[in-house]
Design an enzyme around this catalytic site. Structure first.
Site, PDB file in Angstrom:
ATOM      1  N   GLU A   1      61.839 107.954 104.159  1.00  0.00           N
ATOM      2  CA  GLU A   1      61.308 107.504 105.449  1.00  0.00           C
ATOM      3  C   GLU A   1      62.171 106.420 106.078  1.00  0.00           C
ATOM      4  OE1 GLU A   1      57.123 106.824 105.592  1.00  0.00           O
ATOM      5  OE2 GLU A   1      56.671 108.701 104.601  1.00  0.00           O
TER       6      GLU A   1
ATOM      7  N   LYS B   1      46.777 112.600 109.498  1.00  0.00           N
ATOM      8  CA  LYS B   1      47.967 113.445 109.427  1.00  0.00           C
ATOM      9  C   LYS B   1      47.545 114.884 109.728  1.00  0.00           C
ATOM     10  CE  LYS B   1      50.130 110.968 105.508  1.00  0.00           C
ATOM     11  NZ  LYS B   1      50.162 110.952 104.018  1.00  0.00           N
TER      12      LYS B   1
HETATM   13  P1  PGA Z   1      53.792 111.699 102.170  1.00  0.00           P
HETATM   14  O1  PGA Z   1      53.804 110.138 102.338  1.00  0.00           O
HETATM   15  O2  PGA Z   1      54.077 112.316 103.471  1.00  0.00           O
HETATM   16  O3  PGA Z   1      54.846 111.964 101.133  1.00  0.00           O
HETATM   17  O4  PGA Z   1      52.412 112.061 101.671  1.00  0.00           O
HETATM   18  C1  PGA Z   1      53.220 109.479 103.427  1.00  0.00           C
HETATM   19  C2  PGA Z   1      52.078 108.603 102.996  1.00  0.00           C
HETATM   20  O5  PGA Z   1      51.666 108.626 101.827  1.00  0.00           O
HETATM   21  O6  PGA Z   1      51.542 107.847 103.800  1.00  0.00           O
HETATM   22 ZN    ZN Z   2      49.962 107.201 102.118  1.00  0.00          ZN
END
Ligand code: PGA
Ligand code: ZN
Length: 426
Positions: free
Chosen positions: A202, A337
Site C-alpha cells: 500500500e 470495502k
Molecule cells: P487487505 O488490507 O486489502 O489486504 O485486506 C486492507 C485492510 O486490512 O484494511
Molecule cells: Zn484492515
C-alpha cells in the site's frame, strides 16, 4: 435509454501484478467500467473471490470469473435499467444464491455491479459521486494515510499491518493531504539515510523494527520533525492490527514474532490499551481476530472515548454484522470495502446501517488495487467521514487521492454536510 445493452469483461493485472476482473457495461448512450480490487488479509466472512487455480499465473487467473460475467451474468442483466442498481444487484445475488457469492464469484458479481453504476452515471451525464448520492453529496473525508506497513503487506516487517498518520487538526482535505505528505517525507528522510526503504503493497515503508512500539516511536518523532504536534487533536496516529492473520486457531493465541512469543487475547488487549495510552492513537482497527466478539467487547470497555474502535474483518461490510456489533457495543466505526460486500447495493446498505446506528464509516481500498477510483466518489456521495486508501505513493493509491482532489476542485461547493475533519472521533 438507460437499459443495459451489453456487458463485457476481461482479465487485467492489479497493483501486485495479480490478475483481476475488469467489466464494461453499455447502455444505448453511455458506458462504464469497473475493476475489482483484491485483499491479502481477508476476513473469514467476506465475499469469495473466484480464481482459476492450475498453473497459469500461479493459480491466480480469473478467466472463469470473466467467463461467468460474459456468459452468465451479462445475459441476466441485459435489458435491466442500469439506474435501478437494486434490481441489477438483486438478480446477480439471486443467481449466485450464496451469502458470500461463492458460486459465481464475488469478483465477477462486483465487477458487473460497479460497472453498472458507472454506465448509469455516464448515461445520465452526471459524475459518479452525484449519481451515487441519495440526496446532495456529502463532504470530503478525512484521509488516514498509511506510513509504515507490516503483516501480509510487507514481508519481514512488523506483524501489525498499518501504522497510519491521521491529520485530525487539518483545515480541510487538501491541507490534511499535505500534512500527511510532510510526515511521510520526514519518515523517508530518516530511513533513507540508513538504507533504501522497501515500499510495501500500500505504499508504506516496510522496516525491520524490533517491535511495534519502535514503529509508533518513529512515526511520532517524525510528526514532530515535520513541524506538527503529535496529538489526538493535532496530527494523530491510527493502527490496523489486522489480528486475524496472525491468530492461530489451534492454540487460540496470537503469534507475535517480534516479541518472540505468543499472546493470549487478553494479553493482546492489554498491549493495545497500552499503545493507546502511550501514543496519540485515535483509531484501532481489527485488534482481535474476526470471531472473538467477546474480546472486542472487553477491549471496547477499556478504550478511552477518544479512541475509535474500527471493524474491518469483523464486519466485512455486512449490514447484519454491523447491527450485531452495535448491539454488542463492540465497535465505533465500520470499514467499508465494496468487494467484501460483493455488490454496490450491499455496500450502500452497510453505509446506511452505519449512519442509522451512529457509527463512523471509513471507506477503504484493498491492498491489491488498480487506478479505479470508484471508492473516492462513493465516500463523498455517502458522506463517509474517513477514507483509507494507503500511502501517498503508487499510482493505484494516488488515483483515488487525485480523484478526491478533483472532486474538491470541480464540485467542492456542491457538497453538503459537516467537514469530516471536525467531526472525526465524535
Ligand atoms: P487487505 O488490507 O486489502 O489486504 O485486506 C486492507 C485492510 O486490512 O484494511
Ligand atoms: Zn484492515
Amino acid at each position: 435509454v438507460t437499459a443495459i445493452r451489453s456487458v463485457d469483461a476481461w482479465e487485467v493485472l492489479d497493483s501486485r501484478g495479480h490478475p483481476t476482473v475488469r467489466v464494461a457495461v453499455e447502455t444505448a448512450t453511455g458506458r462504464g467500467e469497473f475493476t475489482v480490487p483484491a485483499g491479502a488479509s481477508t476476513g473469514t466472512h467476506e465475499a469469495v473471490e473466484r480464481r482459476d487455480g492450475g498453473e497459469r499465473y500461479a493459480g491466480l487467473g480469473v478467466r472463469d470469473a470473466v467467463r461467468a460475467v460474459r456468459e452468465e451474468l451479462g445475459p441476466l442483466v441485459e435489458g435491466c435499467d442500469a439506474t435501478d442498481q437494486a434490481t441489477v444487484d438483486g438478480r446477480l445475488e439471486a443467481f449466485d444464491g450464496t451469502p458470500t457469492l461463492s458460486n459465481v464469484g464475488g469478483n465477477a458479481v462486483l465487477g458487473v455491479s460497479g460497472a453498472t453504476a458507472h454506465a448509469a452515471a455516464d448515461t445520465l451525464g452526471v459524475p459518479l459521486f452525484e449519481y451515487l448520492a441519495p440526496d446532495a453529496p456529502g463532504s470530503l473525508p478525512l484521509p488516514t494515510v498509511n506510513v509504515l506497513s507490516g503483516g501480509l503487506h510487507a514481508e519481514g516487517g512488523i506483524e501489525i499491518q498499518d501504522v497510519l498518520v491521521v491529520p485530525v487538526g487539518a483545515e480541510g482535505f487538501a491541507d490534511a493531504l499535505e500534512t500527511a505528505w510532510d510526515v511521510r517525507r520526514a519518515v523517508r528522510d530518516r530511513v533513507a539515510a540508513e538504507r533504501l526503504p522497501l515500499v510495501a503493497d500500500e505504499g508504506g515503508f516496510a522496516l525491520p523494527f524490533d517491535g511495534v512500539e519502535a514503529a509508533f516511536d518513529l512515526l511520532v518523532e517524525c510528526i514532530g520533525e515535520a513541524g506538527y504536534e503529535p496529538a489526538r487533536d493535532g496530527v494523530a496516529v491510527a493502527v490496523d492490527v489486522a489480528a486475524t492473520h496472525f491468530h492461530d486457531e489451534a492454540t487460540d493465541a496470537y503469534a507475535f514474532e517480534t516479541l518472540g512469543r505468543r499472546l493470549s487475547a487478553d494479553e493482546l488487549i492489554d498491549r493495545v490499551v497500552a499503545w493507546t495510552e502511550a501514543y496519540p492513537i485515535v483509531s484501532v482497527e481489527d485488534p482481535l481476530a474476526d470471531h472473538d466478539w467477546a474480546g472486542w467487547r472487553r477491549l471496547a470497555d477499556r478504550l478511552d472515548d477518544g479512541v475509535q474502535l474500527l471493524g474491518d474483518d469483523l464486519l466485512v461490510t455486512d449490514a447484519d454484522r454491523v447491527a450485531r456489533a452495535t448491539d454488542a457495543d463492540a465497535v465505533d466505526a465500520v470499514l467499508v470495502k465494496p468487494n467484501q460486500a460483493g455488490t454496490l447495493t450491499r455496500t450502500t446498505e452497510t453505509l446506511e446501517a452505519a449512519a442509522a446506528r451512529g457509527l463512523e464509516a471509513v471507506v477503504s481500498a484493498r491492498s491489491g488495487e488498480t487506478c479505479d477510483a470508484t471508492i473516492a466518489d462513493l465516500a463523498v456521495a455517502r458522506g463517509a467521514t474517513q477514507i483509507k486508501i494507503g500511502s501517498l505513493a503508487r499510482s493505484e493509491r494516488l488515483a483515488k487521492y487525485n480523484r478526491l482532489l478533483e472532486l474538491r476542485h470541480r464540485y467542492g461547493a456542491t457538497m453538503v454536510g459537516p467537514s469530516s475533519i471536525g467531526s472525526f472521533g465524535g
